[in-house]
Write a protein that holds these residues in place. Sequence first.
Motif, PDB file in Angstrom:
ATOM      1  N   LEU A 123       0.007 -44.394  -9.783  1.00 43.91           N
ATOM      2  CA  LEU A 123       0.636 -45.280 -10.763  1.00 43.91           C
ATOM      3  C   LEU A 123      -0.369 -46.263 -11.353  1.00 43.91           C
ATOM      4  N   ASN A 124      -1.322 -46.701 -10.552  1.00 44.01           N
ATOM      5  CA  ASN A 124      -2.383 -47.556 -11.084  1.00 44.01           C
ATOM      6  C   ASN A 124      -3.278 -46.771 -12.027  1.00 44.01           C
ATOM      7  N   ARG A 125      -3.538 -45.512 -11.708  1.00 44.93           N
ATOM      8  CA  ARG A 125      -4.379 -44.694 -12.586  1.00 44.93           C
ATOM      9  C   ARG A 125      -3.690 -44.434 -13.909  1.00 44.93           C
ATOM     10  N   VAL A 126      -2.375 -44.260 -13.901  1.00 45.14           N
ATOM     11  CA  VAL A 126      -1.647 -44.039 -15.158  1.00 45.14           C
ATOM     12  C   VAL A 126      -1.828 -45.247 -16.068  1.00 45.14           C
ATOM     13  N   SER A 127      -1.747 -46.420 -15.495  1.00 43.02           N
ATOM     14  CA  SER A 127      -1.946 -47.638 -16.276  1.00 43.02           C
ATOM     15  C   SER A 127      -3.353 -47.670 -16.875  1.00 43.02           C
ATOM     16  N   GLU A 128      -4.350 -47.306 -16.072  1.00 38.09           N
ATOM     17  CA  GLU A 128      -5.732 -47.270 -16.556  1.00 38.09           C
ATOM     18  C   GLU A 128      -5.916 -46.198 -17.630  1.00 38.09           C
ATOM     19  N   ILE A 129      -5.292 -45.049 -17.433  1.00 37.68           N
ATOM     20  CA  ILE A 129      -5.399 -43.954 -18.398  1.00 37.68           C
ATOM     21  C   ILE A 129      -4.756 -44.357 -19.724  1.00 37.68           C
ATOM     22  N   LYS A 130      -3.605 -44.997 -19.639  1.00 35.15           N
ATOM     23  CA  LYS A 130      -2.927 -45.473 -20.854  1.00 35.15           C
ATOM     24  C   LYS A 130      -3.866 -46.387 -21.637  1.00 35.15           C
ATOM     25  N   GLU A 131      -4.533 -47.263 -20.918  1.00 35.71           N
ATOM     26  CA  GLU A 131      -5.491 -48.175 -21.548  1.00 35.71           C
ATOM     27  C   GLU A 131      -6.631 -47.385 -22.194  1.00 35.71           C
ATOM     28  N   ALA A 144       2.493 -39.061 -33.134  1.00 31.90           N
ATOM     29  CA  ALA A 144       3.759 -38.718 -32.472  1.00 31.90           C
ATOM     30  C   ALA A 144       3.533 -38.352 -31.007  1.00 31.90           C
ATOM     31  N   VAL A 145       2.450 -37.629 -30.729  1.00 27.15           N
ATOM     32  CA  VAL A 145       2.134 -37.245 -29.356  1.00 27.15           C
ATOM     33  C   VAL A 145       1.723 -38.485 -28.556  1.00 27.15           C
ATOM     34  N   PHE A 149       3.426 -40.052 -25.213  1.00 28.95           N
ATOM     35  CA  PHE A 149       2.636 -40.343 -24.019  1.00 28.95           C
ATOM     36  C   PHE A 149       2.884 -41.770 -23.540  1.00 28.95           C
ATOM     37  N   TYR A 150       2.862 -42.727 -24.446  1.00 35.37           N
ATOM     38  CA  TYR A 150       3.086 -44.117 -24.050  1.00 35.37           C
ATOM     39  C   TYR A 150       4.471 -44.297 -23.422  1.00 35.37           C
ATOM     40  N   LYS A 151       5.443 -43.550 -23.909  1.00 37.05           N
ATOM     41  CA  LYS A 151       6.793 -43.635 -23.332  1.00 37.05           C
ATOM     42  C   LYS A 151       6.834 -43.055 -21.922  1.00 37.05           C
ATOM     43  N   ARG A 155       7.461 -43.936 -16.900  1.00 35.09           N
ATOM     44  CA  ARG A 155       8.404 -43.177 -16.071  1.00 35.09           C
ATOM     45  C   ARG A 155       7.713 -42.774 -14.769  1.00 35.09           C
ATOM     46  N   ASP A 156       7.791 -43.629 -13.796  1.00 32.72           N
ATOM     47  CA  ASP A 156       7.083 -43.421 -12.527  1.00 32.72           C
ATOM     48  C   ASP A 156       7.404 -42.083 -11.878  1.00 32.72           C
TER      49      ASP A 156
END
Length: 178
Positions: A123-131, A144-145, A149-151, A155-156
């Motif tokens: 979950l921490n990596r998802v936050s970093e990846i989003k960034e 659109a993609v 992805f941001y949405k 969703r944990d």
Amino acid sequence: QDHHQRVAYISYRLAEEMGLPEKECRYVMYGGLFHDVGSIAESGDITLTSIEKNALSVAKAGSEILCSFPALKFLSEMIMNSQSRWDSVSGIKKVISVPVIQGQIVKLADNVSLMLEGEGSILNRVSEIKECISLVEKGVYSPAVLDAFYKICGRDHIWMDLYYRPDLFLDFIPDNRD
């Protein structure tokens, strides 16, 4: 490890979030599974690093390979588009073809999967990846993609399923044995 399964699952979830029909969601999932099939045409050791380094030639070879199998030909154009920048495939067209969008989904899912490697909480990596994804220059990914992805980043359960059940994509393959 489990890269192609992760790409398949993330691709499916992105397509689902975008509201694509179920059949298209499954097609995109198959695209995620087969996106590196062209690596068999590469010489030398085949590693994830070498595949990513030669992504365009792998996509082209994969597209050609898939064209030779009637049952998989529908993936060919999607795979070819999976290594293209959005601004180079969207151009000034008023209507974007389905394989272009599908390819964009696989492209982003592929890149996200590669970024999931590492230590620490998923979950921490998802936050970093989003960034990291948000810092990628405009025009690489379809807006659109990216929005989808941001949405799904929030969703944990998607990320936990991905981490603890890498074969989860199999749940989305219809049972045609009836």
